[in-house]
Design a protein around this motif. Structure first.
Motif, PDB file in Angstrom:
ATOM      1  N   ARG A 196       0.625  11.914   5.902  1.00 25.61           N
ATOM      2  CA  ARG A 196       0.753  10.779   6.824  1.00 25.61           C
ATOM      3  C   ARG A 196      -0.454   9.854   6.716  1.00 25.61           C
ATOM      4  N   SER A 197      -0.810   9.525   5.513  1.00 21.82           N
ATOM      5  CA  SER A 197      -1.994   8.703   5.282  1.00 21.82           C
ATOM      6  C   SER A 197      -1.626   7.492   4.452  1.00 21.82           C
ATOM      7  N   MET A 198      -2.292   6.365   4.755  1.00 26.20           N
ATOM      8  CA  MET A 198      -2.171   5.121   3.994  1.00 26.20           C
ATOM      9  C   MET A 198      -3.585   4.573   3.840  1.00 26.20           C
ATOM     10  N   ARG A 199      -4.177   4.787   2.670  1.00 27.49           N
ATOM     11  CA  ARG A 199      -5.577   4.435   2.458  1.00 27.49           C
ATOM     12  C   ARG A 199      -5.783   2.925   2.359  1.00 27.49           C
ATOM     13  N   ASP A 200      -4.925   2.236   1.584  1.00 29.10           N
ATOM     14  CA  ASP A 200      -5.119   0.806   1.356  1.00 29.10           C
ATOM     15  C   ASP A 200      -4.585  -0.006   2.525  1.00 29.10           C
ATOM     16  N   ASN A 201      -4.922  -1.300   2.484  1.00 32.89           N
ATOM     17  CA  ASN A 201      -4.499  -2.223   3.534  1.00 32.89           C
ATOM     18  C   ASN A 201      -3.063  -2.654   3.270  1.00 32.89           C
ATOM     19  N   PRO A 202      -2.113  -2.422   4.202  1.00 36.59           N
ATOM     20  CA  PRO A 202      -0.731  -2.847   3.955  1.00 36.59           C
ATOM     21  C   PRO A 202      -0.538  -4.347   4.012  1.00 36.59           C
ATOM     22  N   THR A 203      -1.430  -5.074   4.688  1.00 35.16           N
ATOM     23  CA  THR A 203      -1.331  -6.538   4.791  1.00 35.16           C
ATOM     24  C   THR A 203      -2.629  -7.150   4.280  1.00 35.16           C
ATOM     25  N   PRO A 204      -2.833  -7.211   2.949  1.00 35.19           N
ATOM     26  CA  PRO A 204      -4.101  -7.738   2.426  1.00 35.19           C
ATOM     27  C   PRO A 204      -4.246  -9.243   2.601  1.00 35.19           C
ATOM     28  N   GLN A 205      -3.132  -9.963   2.826  1.00 31.34           N
ATOM     29  CA  GLN A 205      -3.222 -11.406   2.966  1.00 31.34           C
ATOM     30  C   GLN A 205      -3.810 -11.819   4.312  1.00 31.34           C
ATOM     31  N   LEU A 206      -3.865 -10.917   5.285  1.00 30.03           N
ATOM     32  CA  LEU A 206      -4.405 -11.224   6.610  1.00 30.03           C
ATOM     33  C   LEU A 206      -5.850 -10.775   6.705  1.00 30.03           C
ATOM     34  N   ASN A 207      -6.538 -11.289   7.719  1.00 28.37           N
ATOM     35  CA  ASN A 207      -7.929 -10.903   7.950  1.00 28.37           C
ATOM     36  C   ASN A 207      -7.970  -9.484   8.503  1.00 28.37           C
ATOM     37  N   PRO A 208      -8.714  -8.555   7.892  1.00 27.57           N
ATOM     38  CA  PRO A 208      -8.714  -7.164   8.386  1.00 27.57           C
ATOM     39  C   PRO A 208      -9.216  -7.028   9.812  1.00 27.57           C
ATOM     40  N   GLU A 209     -10.101  -7.931  10.239  1.00 31.90           N
ATOM     41  CA  GLU A 209     -10.634  -7.816  11.592  1.00 31.90           C
ATOM     42  C   GLU A 209      -9.621  -8.234  12.659  1.00 31.90           C
ATOM     43  N   GLU A 210      -8.632  -9.044  12.289  1.00 30.05           N
ATOM     44  CA  GLU A 210      -7.651  -9.517  13.251  1.00 30.05           C
ATOM     45  C   GLU A 210      -6.427  -8.617  13.333  1.00 30.05           C
ATOM     46  N   ALA A 212       0.834  -1.203   0.000  1.00 24.90           N
ATOM     47  CA  ALA A 212       0.000   0.000   0.000  1.00 24.90           C
ATOM     48  C   ALA A 212       0.872   1.257   0.000  1.00 24.90           C
ATOM     49  N   TYR A 213       0.398   2.299  -0.693  1.00 25.66           N
ATOM     50  CA  TYR A 213       1.147   3.552  -0.821  1.00 25.66           C
ATOM     51  C   TYR A 213       0.973   4.397   0.431  1.00 25.66           C
ATOM     52  N   TYR A 214       2.094   4.953   0.913  1.00 27.38           N
ATOM     53  CA  TYR A 214       2.081   5.832   2.076  1.00 27.38           C
ATOM     54  C   TYR A 214       2.462   7.234   1.634  1.00 27.38           C
ATOM     55  N   ASP A 215       1.595   8.193   1.955  1.00 26.04           N
ATOM     56  CA  ASP A 215       1.832   9.590   1.598  1.00 26.04           C
ATOM     57  C   ASP A 215       2.489  10.288   2.783  1.00 26.04           C
ATOM     58  N   PRO A 216       3.774  10.639   2.709  1.00 23.63           N
ATOM     59  CA  PRO A 216       4.429  11.235   3.883  1.00 23.63           C
ATOM     60  C   PRO A 216       3.947  12.648   4.194  1.00 23.63           C
ATOM     61  N   LYS A 217       3.404  13.340   3.200  1.00 20.51           N
ATOM     62  CA  LYS A 217       2.982  14.716   3.464  1.00 20.51           C
ATOM     63  C   LYS A 217       1.756  14.759   4.374  1.00 20.51           C
ATOM     64  N   GLY A 256      -5.670  -0.214   7.070  1.00 17.74           N
ATOM     65  CA  GLY A 256      -5.856   0.890   6.138  1.00 17.74           C
ATOM     66  C   GLY A 256      -6.905   1.866   6.637  1.00 17.74           C
ATOM     67  N   GLU A 257      -6.740   3.102   6.231  1.00 14.36           N
ATOM     68  CA  GLU A 257      -7.673   4.136   6.681  1.00 14.36           C
ATOM     69  C   GLU A 257      -9.029   4.015   6.024  1.00 14.36           C
ATOM     70  N   ASN A 258      -9.089   3.469   4.821  1.00 12.38           N
ATOM     71  CA  ASN A 258     -10.390   3.277   4.183  1.00 12.38           C
ATOM     72  C   ASN A 258     -11.233   2.259   4.919  1.00 12.38           C
ATOM     73  N   PHE A 259     -10.577   1.236   5.494  1.00 14.09           N
ATOM     74  CA  PHE A 259     -11.323   0.220   6.240  1.00 14.09           C
ATOM     75  C   PHE A 259     -11.961   0.824   7.484  1.00 14.09           C
ATOM     76  N   VAL A 260     -11.206   1.692   8.158  1.00 12.31           N
ATOM     77  CA  VAL A 260     -11.759   2.338   9.355  1.00 12.31           C
ATOM     78  C   VAL A 260     -12.801   3.377   8.964  1.00 12.31           C
ATOM     79  N   ARG A 261     -12.572   4.024   7.853  1.00 11.11           N
ATOM     80  CA  ARG A 261     -13.466   5.106   7.441  1.00 11.11           C
ATOM     81  C   ARG A 261     -14.859   4.597   7.090  1.00 11.11           C
ATOM     82  N   TYR A 262     -14.933   3.398   6.496  1.00 13.36           N
ATOM     83  CA  TYR A 262     -16.221   2.873   6.053  1.00 13.36           C
ATOM     84  C   TYR A 262     -16.706   1.711   6.901  1.00 13.36           C
TER      85      TYR A 262
END
Length: 619
Positions: A264-278, A257-262, A283-289
């Motif tokens: 300080r945001s990372m929208r996508d999931n950095p570990t997509p192979q794992l269960n997001p609930e665990e 996942a892309y990290y924007d240093p300006k 990623g910020e999109n997961f928390v946002r929605y």
């Protein structure tokens, strides 16, 4: 040593001496030396410091570029007044003071011409030359009619650097109040018009909602991350607790996942192979929605649409009212859809097609339990059957045990069971593998001259391939005939020997079974010898045939290639003359690398547009 009575700096000393002399003269070396000694004495404390016009001492250690006044300041002695704040605020105008516009209507209207007034309009504040009114046919001086009001006497405004460049200098806030009131009246009229239309036709509610401007009420909403106030606007950065793991350290893969240093945001999931609930961070999109955010967004959208249609409701101020209105709206909307659906079914029918099975059955979901190992093998249950295509598979024809295309040799496809390169041929098993003649890339045509792929033979090299195949066929027939004559001659010799030996044995008293065994052994040995000799002969004949065929073909290779190139040009010209819709397909054309002779033939036959004698070649 210079006397302590002199307290002027070096520049002033030189200036006063030049002024005292009747004629100006250049400063001598002695004057420069004395001034320098005085400055050094003041810095060392041996001489008193210089005093300005107000009686204050001047620090001798102040640099010269600070202590020396500009030439346009007109100083009579040492001073630091130019470095101190200037007292010019008393002469400057106030912040609310500005030039008055228009004319002074507070005074009573003048009916008689006054001496010294403008001869054109009758105002006292300007002359006829500076009058801005239309020139009258008969001036106010002679007619004494429509005497204009006097203009305001403008104040002398003295502004500083910022005051001269103030964009809002002289602006009256009361003017903006008139604009606000005008827009409020327009908005109120629009709401009343919408409410009236909705009462007349309720079906227009959804159409007006789609056409409404989405950005109309953005100013009323607080943006996330900002504190909106009339006096201050504070932006809250997306900070993290120092003990938490940084977002960019969750996954060090550069393709994650892309990290924007300006920001300080990372929208996508950095570990997509794992269960997001665990995971701790998905990623910020997961928390946002997640959670009730979607419901809140739907409520906010409904509030905007209702406000645009004349219903005064707010998400934060009246949440209960908004929820009740939303439930009532959804209920009426579902009832309206059901009514429309029933009308359509009553008019056109087709209700039986709506009774479909549930989605679980439509997606072929079953309760069959299947358990797999780490290597993908089925441990428990039954594996899913392999879905075959709609074409026939594993269909063997003409005694073949493999399908066409299971064998590849010299650029040709064939059957693996008999290594036959001819499609739809009859399988002869292992005997077919020992055949002497096999089609290759050079001889792709059979006895009839057609290609094995079912398409037209390639024109390039076709004559060469036919000559090779004909020569090979003739030589193979000759070798077969020679082998048959040798086999017949060899088979007669052991028979004669057997007859002669049998006659002698008949006279003796030996056992007939032993003689039969000896004969069988001898026959086997002779057969083996014959086979070996046959193989040697075949190899020799094949080598001879290859040498002969290569010698014959090498002579005419270039000639055959030239003839093939001419045939290709004729065929291309015929195709160009035909209609595009009647041209044959070229998808089965055999693609292979050209030989040296074919390249040479192409270079000889190719068309050279730059040749000046090209126009005369066809004549």
């Amino acid at each position: 040593m210079v006397s302590s009575g002199s307290r002027l700096p070096l520049s002033m000393l030189l200036q006063t001496k030049e002024a005292a002399d009747e004629e100006p003269r250049k400063a001598s070396r002695e004057d420069w030396r004395k001034a320098k000694e005085l400055e050094e004495a003041r810095k060392a404390g041996n001489a008193p410091a210089a005093v300005d016009e107000e009686g204050r001492d001047i620090n001798p250690h102040i640099p010269q570029y600070i202590s020396s006044a500009p030439w346009y300041y007109n100083t009579a002695g040492p001073t630091l007044k130019h470095q101190r704040p200037q007292d010019d605020n008393s002469s400057r105008s106030g912040i609310d003071e500005w030039y008055k516009r228009g004319v002074d209507t507070s005074k009573p209207l003048v009916t008689k011409y006054r001496k010294g007034a403008c001869e054109n309009c009758g105002a006292m504040t300007h002359k006829r030359v500076d009058c801005m009114e239309r020139p009258r046919k008969v001036g106010a001086k002679f007619s004494a009619k429509q005497i204009a009001h006097d203009e305001f006497i403008q104040p002398n405004i003295v502004s500083d650097y910022d005051g001269k460049r103030d964009r809002w200098a002289g602006y009256d806030p009361a003017n903006h109040r008139e604009i606000v009131e005008e827009y409020l009246k327009i908005e109120q009229a629009k709401r009343e018009l919408r409410a009236q239309k909705l009462k007349e036709n309720p079906d227009l509610a959804e159409e007006q909602g789609e056409e409404a401007d989405e950005d109309r009420y953005v100013d009323e909403v607080d943006m996330p991350g900002t504190k909106v106030d009339s006096k201050q606007r504070i932006t809250v950065r997306n900070l993290r607790i120092r003990e938490d793991t940084a977002k960019y350290l969750r996954n060090l893969d550069p393709n994650s996942a892309y990290y924007d240093p300006k920001t300080r945001s990372m929208r996508d999931n950095p570990t997509p192979q794992l269960n997001p609930e665990e995971t701790e961070f998905a990623g910020e999109n997961f928390v946002r929605y997640s959670g009730d955010i979607q419901k809140h967004a739907q409520a906010q959208l409904f509030a905007w649409e209702a406000y645009g249609k004349g219903v005064d409701v707010h998400v934060l101020a009246e949440p209960t009212k908004l929820e009740l209105l939303q439930k009532e709206y959804e209920k009426k909307k579902s009832q309206f859809k059901d009514e429309v659906k029933n009308k359509v079914l009553e008019q056109y029918g087709g209700e039986e097609h709506l009774a479909v099975p549930p989605k679980a059955l439509l997606l072929a979901q079953t309760e069959n339990y299947v358990e797999y190992s780490r290597f993908g093998k089925v441990i428990k249950g039954q594996d899913k059957p392999i879905i075959r295509s709609r074409f026939e598979e594993d269909v063997y024809i003409n005694n073949h045990t493999t399908v066409w295309g299971s064998h590849w040799n010299n650029g040709c496809w064939g059957y693996k069971c008999c290594e036959s390169m001819i499609k739809n041929s009859y399988c002869v098993g292992e005997n077919g593998k020992a055949g002497t003649i096999k089609p290759t890339m050079e001889s792709e045509t059979g006895e009839s001259g057609t290609s094995f792929a079912g398409s037209e033979p390639s024109k390039k090299g076709s004559l060469l391939n036919q000559a090779k195949s004909a020569a090979l066929a003739e030589e193979s027939q000759e070798t077969v005939e020679k082998e048959q004559t040798r086999e017949s001659s060899e088979s007669k010799e052991p028979d004669r020997s057997n007859h002669s030996s049998g006659g002698s044995n008949s006279d003796s008293d030996s056992d007939p079974d032993d003689s039969k065994r000896d004969r069988s052994k001898e026959s086997k040995k002779s057969k083996k010898k014959r086979k070996k000799e046959k193989k040697r002969l075949q190899r020799r004949e094949e080598k001879k045939l290859r040498k002969k065929s290569d010698g014959k073909v090498e002579k005419d290779k270039l000639q055959l290639a030239l003839e093939a190139e001419e045939e290709n040009e004729r065929r291309a010209a015929e195709l160009l003359r035909q209609d595009e819709r009647k041209r044959p397909y070229n998808s089965m054309y055999d693609v292979k690398a050209p030989t040296e002779e074919e390249i040479e033939a192409y270079m000889l036959k190719r068309r050279r547009e730059e040749d000046p004698m090209l126009a005369f070649m066809g004549k």
